[in-house]
Design a protein around this motif. Structure first.
Motif, PDB file in Angstrom:
ATOM      1  N   ILE A 167       5.850  15.524  -9.583  1.00  0.00           N
ATOM      2  CA  ILE A 167       6.093  15.608 -11.043  1.00  0.00           C
ATOM      3  C   ILE A 167       6.198  14.137 -11.574  1.00  0.00           C
ATOM      4  CG2 ILE A 167       7.548  16.525 -12.942  1.00  0.00           C
ATOM      5  CD1 ILE A 167       8.862  18.417 -10.907  1.00  0.00           C
ATOM      6  N   ASP A 168       5.303  13.942 -12.389  1.00  0.00           N
ATOM      7  CA  ASP A 168       5.153  12.577 -13.077  1.00  0.00           C
ATOM      8  C   ASP A 168       5.073  12.733 -14.492  1.00  0.00           C
ATOM      9  OD1 ASP A 168       4.827   9.896 -13.563  1.00  0.00           O
ATOM     10  OD2 ASP A 168       2.576   9.876 -12.698  1.00  0.00           O
ATOM     11  N   HIS A 169       6.272  12.483 -15.211  1.00  0.00           N
ATOM     12  CA  HIS A 169       6.562  12.511 -16.383  1.00  0.00           C
ATOM     13  C   HIS A 169       6.215  13.750 -16.900  1.00  0.00           C
ATOM     14  CE1 HIS A 169       7.340   8.174 -16.739  1.00  0.00           C
ATOM     15  NE2 HIS A 169       6.258   7.987 -16.036  1.00  0.00           N
ATOM     16  N   ASP A 170       5.136  14.289 -17.681  1.00  0.00           N
ATOM     17  CA  ASP A 170       4.782  15.421 -18.326  1.00  0.00           C
ATOM     18  C   ASP A 170       3.818  16.205 -17.604  1.00  0.00           C
ATOM     19  OD1 ASP A 170       6.877  15.127 -20.162  1.00  0.00           O
ATOM     20  OD2 ASP A 170       5.427  14.203 -21.547  1.00  0.00           O
ATOM     21  N   ARG A 171       3.390  15.862 -16.245  1.00  0.00           N
ATOM     22  CA  ARG A 171       2.298  16.429 -15.410  1.00  0.00           C
ATOM     23  C   ARG A 171       3.085  16.996 -14.257  1.00  0.00           C
ATOM     24  NH1 ARG A 171      -1.803  18.620 -17.816  1.00  0.00           N
ATOM     25  NH2 ARG A 171      -3.109  18.368 -15.950  1.00  0.00           N
ATOM     26  N   TYR A 172       2.414  17.884 -13.553  1.00  0.00           N
ATOM     27  CA  TYR A 172       2.876  18.186 -12.123  1.00  0.00           C
ATOM     28  C   TYR A 172       1.440  18.420 -11.254  1.00  0.00           C
ATOM     29  CZ  TYR A 172       1.860  23.093 -12.805  1.00  0.00           C
ATOM     30  OH  TYR A 172       1.198  24.195 -13.110  1.00  0.00           O
ATOM     31  N   ARG A 173       1.679  18.293 -10.025  1.00  0.00           N
ATOM     32  CA  ARG A 173       0.747  18.788  -8.933  1.00  0.00           C
ATOM     33  C   ARG A 173       1.358  19.384  -7.964  1.00  0.00           C
ATOM     34  NH1 ARG A 173      -1.464  16.221  -4.631  1.00  0.00           N
ATOM     35  NH2 ARG A 173      -0.607  14.452  -5.021  1.00  0.00           N
ATOM     36  N   ALA A 174       0.927  20.499  -7.517  1.00  0.00           N
ATOM     37  CA  ALA A 174       1.341  21.415  -6.389  1.00  0.00           C
ATOM     38  C   ALA A 174       0.410  21.663  -5.535  1.00  0.00           C
ATOM     39  CB  ALA A 174       1.994  22.651  -6.983  1.00  0.00           C
ATOM     40  N   VAL A 175       0.834  21.592  -4.229  1.00  0.00           N
ATOM     41  CA  VAL A 175      -0.084  22.258  -3.171  1.00  0.00           C
ATOM     42  C   VAL A 175       0.242  23.535  -2.434  1.00  0.00           C
ATOM     43  CG1 VAL A 175      -1.257  21.750  -0.644  1.00  0.00           C
ATOM     44  CG2 VAL A 175      -0.949  19.830  -2.340  1.00  0.00           C
ATOM     45  N   VAL A 176      -0.446  24.722  -2.603  1.00  0.00           N
ATOM     46  CA  VAL A 176       0.013  25.844  -2.146  1.00  0.00           C
ATOM     47  C   VAL A 176      -1.013  26.505  -0.969  1.00  0.00           C
ATOM     48  CG1 VAL A 176       0.419  28.197  -3.013  1.00  0.00           C
ATOM     49  CG2 VAL A 176       0.397  26.319  -4.578  1.00  0.00           C
ATOM     50  N   HIS A 177      -0.243  27.152  -0.168  1.00  0.00           N
ATOM     51  CA  HIS A 177      -0.759  27.426   1.281  1.00  0.00           C
ATOM     52  C   HIS A 177      -0.591  29.021   1.038  1.00  0.00           C
ATOM     53  CE1 HIS A 177      -0.763  28.506   5.525  1.00  0.00           C
ATOM     54  NE2 HIS A 177      -1.676  27.706   5.561  1.00  0.00           N
ATOM     55  N   TYR A 178      -1.771  29.611   1.338  1.00  0.00           N
ATOM     56  CA  TYR A 178      -1.891  31.076   1.344  1.00  0.00           C
ATOM     57  C   TYR A 178      -2.339  31.323   2.982  1.00  0.00           C
ATOM     58  CZ  TYR A 178      -2.286  31.817  -3.682  1.00  0.00           C
ATOM     59  OH  TYR A 178      -2.168  31.760  -4.845  1.00  0.00           O
ATOM     60  N   LYS A 179      -1.297  32.431   3.488  1.00  0.00           N
ATOM     61  CA  LYS A 179      -1.552  32.697   4.861  1.00  0.00           C
ATOM     62  C   LYS A 179      -1.789  34.331   4.755  1.00  0.00           C
ATOM     63  CE  LYS A 179       0.258  32.814   9.698  1.00  0.00           C
ATOM     64  NZ  LYS A 179       1.306  32.578  10.584  1.00  0.00           N
ATOM     65  N   ILE A 180      -3.086  34.846   5.132  1.00  0.00           N
ATOM     66  CA  ILE A 180      -3.005  36.260   5.048  1.00  0.00           C
ATOM     67  C   ILE A 180      -3.673  36.887   6.495  1.00  0.00           C
ATOM     68  CG2 ILE A 180      -4.630  37.795   3.918  1.00  0.00           C
ATOM     69  CD1 ILE A 180      -4.473  36.050   1.325  1.00  0.00           C
ATOM     70  N   GLN A 181      -3.293  37.925   6.463  1.00  0.00           N
ATOM     71  CA  GLN A 181      -3.535  38.798   7.892  1.00  0.00           C
ATOM     72  C   GLN A 181      -3.807  40.128   7.374  1.00  0.00           C
ATOM     73  OE1 GLN A 181      -0.759  39.981  11.246  1.00  0.00           O
ATOM     74  NE2 GLN A 181      -1.527  37.973  11.848  1.00  0.00           N
ATOM     75  N   ASP A 182      -5.156  40.597   8.120  1.00  0.00           N
ATOM     76  CA  ASP A 182      -5.683  42.042   8.011  1.00  0.00           C
ATOM     77  C   ASP A 182      -5.823  42.425   9.557  1.00  0.00           C
ATOM     78  OD1 ASP A 182      -6.811  44.227   6.667  1.00  0.00           O
ATOM     79  OD2 ASP A 182      -8.723  43.398   7.177  1.00  0.00           O
TER      80      ASP A 182
END
Length: 281
Positions: free
Chosen positions: A212-227
């Protein structure tokens, strides 16, 4: 005020990863009588009869005008019969994989079922397809990515440039109310992903980092899926599956006690970046 630590897993499906006790992971558990009586699986292949272990020709194909004129077909071994059925399975799979970079995946997965002995399956193309599905889902009500984007905007403590621990459940709620990534769209019926994966069994979503930098944010999201690359009794009992020879062959190769080829876990992962701002709305 406590701050949410990262990485942080914010969502897990009720169905668990690596669930080898699931009904679609059974193999070699049905007799010929059960397959015929309970599932009405008499007409399996156009190339080989898995019950009599004979090759099918126009003379012993029930739908042929020559049926019965020359008795039974050539006798083959169980291994030869399985090879013939797998080849036919690969041929029939082309109907569901007409185009796209993913059309070859189903043949690789059929080959893995034939020789992989139930070991998990990974392919970089699956990861790429998952990432594209997540990024291209632009439905504000369904997209987990867009819902998570809004949840960050609404629940970040902008004055202290942090995410309060007490707001963690807001992230989970955003995922629960969204639609998890699947391959059941119209295009998936023809691009190979619908037959290779279609629905999914288990999903884990983890926030790897949040800046989070002042009025902005950046997130890194990891999806793990199994079938699960396997069929259960409910699958083959529905008209949608039973009408296709592809699934009848698959079910017999997996569940018939004379074959018993093992189903397997299909694993996919994707990392996406989500960014936004305090005044994005």
């Amino acid at each position: 005020m406590d701050i949410l630590p990262f990485p942080c897993t914010i969502f897990k499906t009720q169905k668990r990863m690596d669930d080898y006790s699931a009904s679609d992971m059974r193999c070699g558990d049905l007799t010929e009588a059960q397959l015929k009586t309970h599932y009405h699986l008499m007409d399996i292949s156009t190339r080989a009869n898995p019950y009599t272990l004979t090759k099918i020709t126009p003379f012993n194909q029930p739908h042929s005008m020559f049926y019965g004129s020359r008795g039974e077909g050539e006798k083959i071994t169980r291994q030869q019969c399985a090879s013939i059925l797998f080849d036919e399975l690969r041929h029939l799979s082309q109907t569901f994989a007409l185009y796209s970079p993913y059309k070859y995946l189903i043949e690789k997965m059929i080959g893995h079922m034939q020789s992989g002995n139930g070991t998990p399956f990974r392919d970089i193309a699956l990861d790429r397809a998952l990432r594209e599905q997540i990024l291209h889902d632009r439905s504000p009500d369904n997209s987990t990515r867009l819902r998570l984007e809004n949840a960050f905007t609404d629940n970040i403590d902008w004055e202290n440039m942090s995410f309060p621990l007490q707001n963690k459940d807001r992230l989970k709620d955003a995922m629960t109310r969204g639609r998890l990534p699947k391959f059941d769209r119209f295009q998936d019926k023809f691009n190979g992903m619908g037959i290779a994966v279609h629905d999914t069994w288990a999903t884990h979503i983890t926030i790897k980092s949040l800046h989070i930098d002042h009025d902005r944010y950046r997130a890194v999201v990891h999806y793990k899926i199994q079938d699960h690359f396997g069929l259960d009794s409910d699958d083959i009992s529905t008209f949608t599956y039973n009408q296709f020879r592809f699934f009848r062959i698959w079910f017999v190769l997996q569940r018939y006690n004379q074959f018993g080829f093992k189903p397997f876990m299909t694993n996919m992962e994707a990392v996406v970046e989500i960014s936004g701002g305090r005044y994005a709305g």
